[in-house]
Structure formats: C-alpha cells, structure tokens
Design an enzyme around this catalytic site. Structure first.
Site, PDB file in Angstrom:
ATOM      1  N   GLY A  91       2.694  -2.911   3.799  1.00  0.00           N
ATOM      2  CA  GLY A  91       3.565  -4.071   3.918  1.00  0.00           C
ATOM      3  C   GLY A  91       2.805  -5.351   4.160  1.00  0.00           C
ATOM      4  O   GLY A  91       1.607  -5.453   3.924  1.00  0.00           O
ATOM      5  N   GLU A  92       3.546  -6.354   4.647  1.00  0.00           N
ATOM      6  CA  GLU A  92       2.968  -7.644   4.987  1.00  0.00           C
ATOM      7  C   GLU A  92       3.646  -8.169   6.253  1.00  0.00           C
ATOM      8  O   GLU A  92       4.868  -8.054   6.397  1.00  0.00           O
ATOM      9  CB  GLU A  92       3.181  -8.672   3.858  1.00  0.00           C
ATOM     10  N   SER A 113      11.287 -12.202  -5.044  1.00  0.00           N
ATOM     11  CA  SER A 113      12.567 -11.893  -5.683  1.00  0.00           C
ATOM     12  C   SER A 113      13.705 -12.559  -4.920  1.00  0.00           C
ATOM     13  O   SER A 113      13.521 -13.060  -3.815  1.00  0.00           O
ATOM     14  CB  SER A 113      12.792 -10.374  -5.730  1.00  0.00           C
ATOM     15  N   ILE A 151      13.676 -10.921 -17.784  1.00  0.00           N
ATOM     16  CA  ILE A 151      13.935  -9.881 -18.773  1.00  0.00           C
ATOM     17  C   ILE A 151      15.326 -10.099 -19.365  1.00  0.00           C
ATOM     18  O   ILE A 151      16.290 -10.352 -18.643  1.00  0.00           O
ATOM     19  CB  ILE A 151      13.857  -8.482 -18.132  1.00  0.00           C
ATOM     20  N   CYS A 195       0.827  -1.197   0.000  1.00  0.00           N
ATOM     21  CA  CYS A 195       0.000   0.000   0.000  1.00  0.00           C
ATOM     22  C   CYS A 195       0.863   1.249   0.000  1.00  0.00           C
ATOM     23  O   CYS A 195       2.083   1.186  -0.054  1.00  0.00           O
ATOM     24  CB  CYS A 195      -0.900   0.007   1.236  1.00  0.00           C
ATOM     25  N   LEU A 229      -3.581  -1.828  -1.856  1.00  0.00           N
ATOM     26  CA  LEU A 229      -3.461  -2.900  -2.837  1.00  0.00           C
ATOM     27  C   LEU A 229      -3.848  -4.170  -2.095  1.00  0.00           C
ATOM     28  O   LEU A 229      -3.144  -4.619  -1.184  1.00  0.00           O
ATOM     29  CB  LEU A 229      -2.034  -3.005  -3.378  1.00  0.00           C
TER      30      LEU A 229
END
EC number: 6.3.5.4
Length: 631
Positions: free
Chosen positions: A76-77, A363, A291, A2, A51
């Site tokens: 965050g989480e 990641s 990528i 968020c 979000l």
C-alpha cells in the site's frame, strides 16, 4: 504497491520453511515485479513482492526496525508518512530510509495497535514484534488493499494479498463453500465476510488482528467505522467550500510518487473532478486514459475527450470490442474467486493502457457510495418516503401480491417495469435495498439450484447479511443506511476488488483519492437534501464542481462503466451464451438445473428477457472453477 504473504504458528511453535513462503510470494509476482524478499524466524515467516513507487532503492522488504525488534511486510501507500515521520522524529525516532514502510515500524513501536489510527492511506501489512512475540495484521479503513487468511492443519495461520498466494500452500483445503455460491449468485462476487473456499477468510476493512504464538486465533478488532448519525449544520455555500478543501487535499496527497503518475478518465463527474484537481496541482500535463466500447449506447469516450481538452491532458484512449472476449480466461485468473462485475474487462484494459505511460493512476472510485450517486440510492430514498406514507399492512397485503402478479417487462420503458418496485415497497427498506443491489433475486436463483445445492445452502439467504448490516448501521435514515451498506459491503467486495486485481495484474498502482477517510467522514454528515435533490444524486458535489466542470459533464444522466454484455450475448457471443448450459465444469458441480439455464439463455438471445448478468455470472463461475480446479 506490493504483494505480501506469510505464515504464523499458534500453539506449538514450528520452524517455517522460507522456500514455502517464497512460493506463496512467487505467484504474486505481478503485484511486485521490482523485487522480492523472505524472512523467517521460529514460528513465523514473512514474504514480499515489491512494486517500487517511493524511495525506489532504499526501502526493501521485509524491513526490520533499527533496533531489530520488529519486521514488516507492507502492501500500500501511507499518504501522510512525511508528517508522521516529523512527529515521530520529535519523540526520538530515527530513520534510515526515505519511504513510508519504516514510518509504520516506528508508529508501532510508539503507539502499538493504535498505530493504524494515525495512518492515512491504503494498506495491508503484517508486522512481527520479537519482544512481544506477536504478529499484527492490519487492513485500511475502506478495504482498498486485500488480505486473505486461512488456518492450516499444521497449526499455522497463512495470509496473502490474493487467494492464489494461499493456494500455493499444499495444506490449503480446496473445498467450495456452498454458502459462498449462494453469495456469489446473489451479488456477482463473494463478499468480504466469506470466501469461495471453506476455511479461508478475509480480514475485514477497518480491522486489525493481533496473533500470539501461545493463543488461538482471536476475532478481528474494528478500529474505524463511518458514522451517518451526525448532520452538518453549516450553510450550503460553506459546505461546498469545505468539500472542495477536502477534495483538493485528498487528490494532492495522492500525487506523491517517485515514478510517472496519471489518472483514469471516464468522462463522468468523479474521475473528471479528480483530473481537474490534478491539473490544478501539477506543473506538468496530466496523463489520462480512457476506454470506450464498440456499442454506442455504452461508450463515453467523447465526454472523456471533452474533459481532456479542457484540462489539456496527455490523453490516451482505446476501444473494447466483443472479439476481445477470449481474454475472459485471463480476467478470471486475476480474481481467483468467481467475479462477475463485467466492467472488470474494460477496467483491466484501461489499466493496461495506463501502464504503458505511468506506474501510478488515480481513479474516481468512491464518490457514488459517499455522496449517493447511484440510481438505486436515489430510488431507495424515494421509496422510503413512500413507505412512510403507506401502512405496513397495506404494503404487505396489497403491494406484495401485486408485485408477484406483475409481469417482468425487461424490454419495456423503465416506468412500466413496476414489478421490482412493488416487491420492494411491500417489504422493509433494508429488504428492498438488498433486492435492488442483488443481481439475481431469490425466486430466480433458487429455481436454478439443484436439490444438492439447495440442501447445502439450507435456510441461508445472502440478502439477510446485508439487511442485518443496514439494521445495525449508525444511521438516521434509510438513505444513510443504504450508503453505509454500499461503503461497508459493496465497495470492498466489488468495486475495490475489481480495481485492485485488474491494476495489480499489470503492475499498476491505483489510488482512490475520493476514499480519503476524512472526506468519507465529512460526506457522512451531509444533510440528505445536499446528497439527493430533485432526483439528482451527488447534489452538493456537482454544485461545488460547477466552477471546474461544464454542465454537460456534471448533469448528464449517469451512465456508469458498463460493459454491453446484453448486446454481445444477443450478437457475436450468442454461441457463448448457449454453451453455458452445456458446460462440462458446471455440470460436474451438480449445482444447477442445466435445462433451466438453457431456457434463460434462449429467452435472452431472442430478446424476450434480459438475463445477461445471470449468464455472465454462470460463465465467470465456470471459468473460475476451471482455473482453480476446485469444483
């Protein structure tokens, strides 16, 4: 994931206009497109952009505690929120939602300021306690989530997830700090101890700040630090098993989500390890994204594809080309402050690709800092051994002058590029590491500065901050101190800033399992021989992962996520390189010797020297100032 913003008055309590907080949040809409909310009371206003990741419909913010005592906005989480919830319920807490936000409220009411020590996650939050009339600000241990602060002329402290949130407030001064220019020209980013604007600060990683209406703003309080002074005494095989346990636990804890979840996959050791554990823990095919580049020497997509085949992932790949350079204005706008890590462009592109398929992506960031995976760390460990063999007087009086006299051979094979090595060996280990980490050495950047900028910078040198950090690090060796500096300085200022801004720009939540603080604490206890051996960094991590990954993934030379800007500036973007010296925006600042910049650009284009990173820095500074209008 968020965006948060707010205002808190110290001294005289004044009303807070909710519309002003709303404007601060509106510019953060990319961080939270699924909802917004503002709450205010005398002297305080809290705003939020959401979000939705967990408890999609049941955890709107700002959120109030059941008894009405506290209100929170949270970015965050919290990965251990279910365990914490059970513990808090046993002590009498009651919950109305299924998410992690309400757990922080209950943790505050039980443990107060120490609540952060119980949280395992990435977070930045602001919690207002009506009973104590205090505002509690907190940032996670490693600095995954950002929080900008500024004291305003009306007595309010403003805070926001990004600088653009503060810029939305009309009382924020837009005056560039010349010391931040020195920092930026040294590192390629503005580190966490400073901001590009005077009067703006960042809450440091692992710190909290408790504000009271009737008191001035205090200094932040550190609640966590990583300690390299202890050494694990177990057998290597047992250490490998313990490491695998920590890795699995870290990855699995970050796979909890009520939305589609995937991973970034570069084909390197770190992201491949994360994907291996995700595939092991998941009943579904893991979605992976990578990528590539249109320059073969920088392209790793074949390795990513090999890992994707090995674990049968749902793999997606794209190529970044030099003709996508025009998107650089958009990238500059993501960061607000000038930011010259050129890998931000492909990081944004892989985040865009991931967002087409998932809402959360894991990641591999953090392993290089924790396990000594950077070449500079390996070189530093070797240089420290050499320093121990040569008396200081010899190094200072002989190696120093040799380093000054030795030509800078950017075009030569690596063994012949002795200038930097001689210069670093001549000084202290901390000074040598600061030089290795910097983008532009002091002798070059000071030669670029105008008399006005040199006067504004004075005696300040950006490297001194890093050197001081290494000198006071809780460390037993030079390698310890270098890794500590990378975790405390480079990681939050560069790596995590890059991942946060580029992922949030496309409303994607990025999670870093290799930055689980328990894994970081364990890695700090590893004997040096298990971190670096026979010139190889991340030794024990690679050994432990041999049962999961092929040797060509584990032991190939480290490539890194490097944008081929040197080739681009000599080819399709040569005109852009020449144009930097004549930039109207940089000319208006009066900070640089434009004729000297033009000389460096021509030397790079002709292949006589590699000034690509410096040229990129100046270009990003130009674009950032243009977007902010603060030159």
């Amino acid at each position: 994931m968020c965006g948060i913003a707010g205002l808190f008055h110290t001294g005289t309590i004044k009303p807070v206009d909710p519309a002003r907080v709303q404007r601060m949040c509106d510019v953060l809409a990319h961080r939270g497109p699924d909802g917004s909310g503002v709450w205010s009371a005398p002297g305080v206003g809290l705003g939020h952009r959401r979000l939705s990741i967990i408890d999609l419909a049941g955890s709107p913010q700002p959120m109030h505690s059941g008894d009405g005592r506290c209100t929170i906005v949270f970015n965050g989480e919290i990965y251990n929120f279910r365990e914490l919830r059970r513990e808090l319920e046993e002590s009498g807490a009651q919950f109305r939602t299924d998410g992690d936000t309400e757990v922080i409220l209950a943790a505050w009411e039980r443990w107060g300021e120490d609540c952060v020590s119980h949280l395992n996650g990435m977070f930045a939050f602001a919690l207002y306690d009506r009973r104590d009339r205090t505002l509690f600000l907190a940032r996670d241990r490693l600095g995954v989530k950002p929080l900008f602060l500024a004291e305003l002329s009306d007595g309010a402290l403003a805070f926001a997830s990004e600088l653009k949130g503060l810029l939305a407030h009309p009382l924020l001064r837009r005056e560039v700090d010349p010391l931040a220019v020195e920092d930026y020209m040294t590192w390629g980013y503005v580190p966490d101890h400073r901001s590009i604007l005077r009067g703006v600060t960042k809450l440091p990683a692992g710190h909290t700040l408790l504000l009271k209406h009737d008191s001035p703003v205090p200094r932040p309080r550190r609640y966590w630090d990583v300690d390299f002074t202890q050494r694990h005494k177990g057998k290597a095989r047992d250490i490998e098993a313990e490491l695998l346990h920590h890795l699995k636990q870290a990855v699995e804890s970050r796979m909890v989500a009520d939305v589609p979840l995937g991973a970034f996959l570069s084909g390197g050791v770190d992201s491949s390890s994360v994907v291996a554990f995700m595939a092991e823990a998941s009943r579904k095919r893991v979605s992976t994204c990578s990528i590539g580049f249109d320059v073969a020497s920088a392209d790793e997509t074949s390795y990513a594809e090999e890992v994707a085949r090995r674990f049968n992932t749902d793999h997606h790949a794209r190529t970044v080309k030099a003709d996508q350079f025009e998107a650089i204005d958009t990238v500059a706008g993501m960061f607000d402050e000038p930011f010259a890590d050129a890998s931000a462009l492909p990081t944004w592109r892989v985040a865009q690709l991931a967002r087409e398929h998932v809402t959360v992506a894991l990641s591999g960031d953090g392993a290089d800092e924790a396990f000594a995976g950077y070449r500079r760390q390996v070189f530093h460990a070797h240089e420290e051994r050499v320093r121990g063999l040569i008396p200081h007087a010899v190094r200072h009086k002989v190696l120093g002058p040799l380093g000054e006299a030795f030509p800078k051979l950017d075009w030569a094979p690596r063994p012949l590029r002795a200038k930097t090595t001689l210069q670093t060996l001549a000084g202290s280990g901390a000074a040598g590491y600061a030089r290795a980490l910097s983008v532009v050495p002091p002798e070059l950047r000071l030669g670029l500065y105008s008399p006005d900028l040199r006067a504004g910078v004075g005696e300040y040198r950006a490297e001194h901050v890093l050197e001081a950090l290494m000198h006071r690090a809780p460390a037993r060796s030079g390698l310890d101190a270098a890794q500590y500096a990378d975790l405390a300085f480079w990681l939050p200022g560069d790596i995590l800033t890059k991942v946060d801004r580029t992922s949030m720009a496309v409303s994607l939540e990025a999670r870093e399992p290799l930055l689980d603080h328990r894994l970081i604490e364990f890695a700090a206890t590893l004997p040096e021989g298990l971190r670096v051996r026979r010139g190889q960094g991340k030794w024990v991590l690679k050994k432990a992962m041999e049962r999961y990954l092929p040797r060509d993934i584990l032991y190939r030379p480290k490539q890194g996520f490097v944008t081929p800007i040197a080739d681009w500036f000599r080819g399709p973007l040569a005109g852009k390189a020449r144009g930097i010296a004549s930039s109207a925006m940089l000319a208006r600042t009066g900070w640089f010797d434009n004729a000297r910049v033009a000389e460096l650009a021509e030397a790079h284009i002709a292949g006589r020297s590699d000034h690509s990173r410096l040229l990129w820095q100046l270009l990003m500074l130009d674009r950032s100032l243009a977007r902010l209008g603060i030159a």
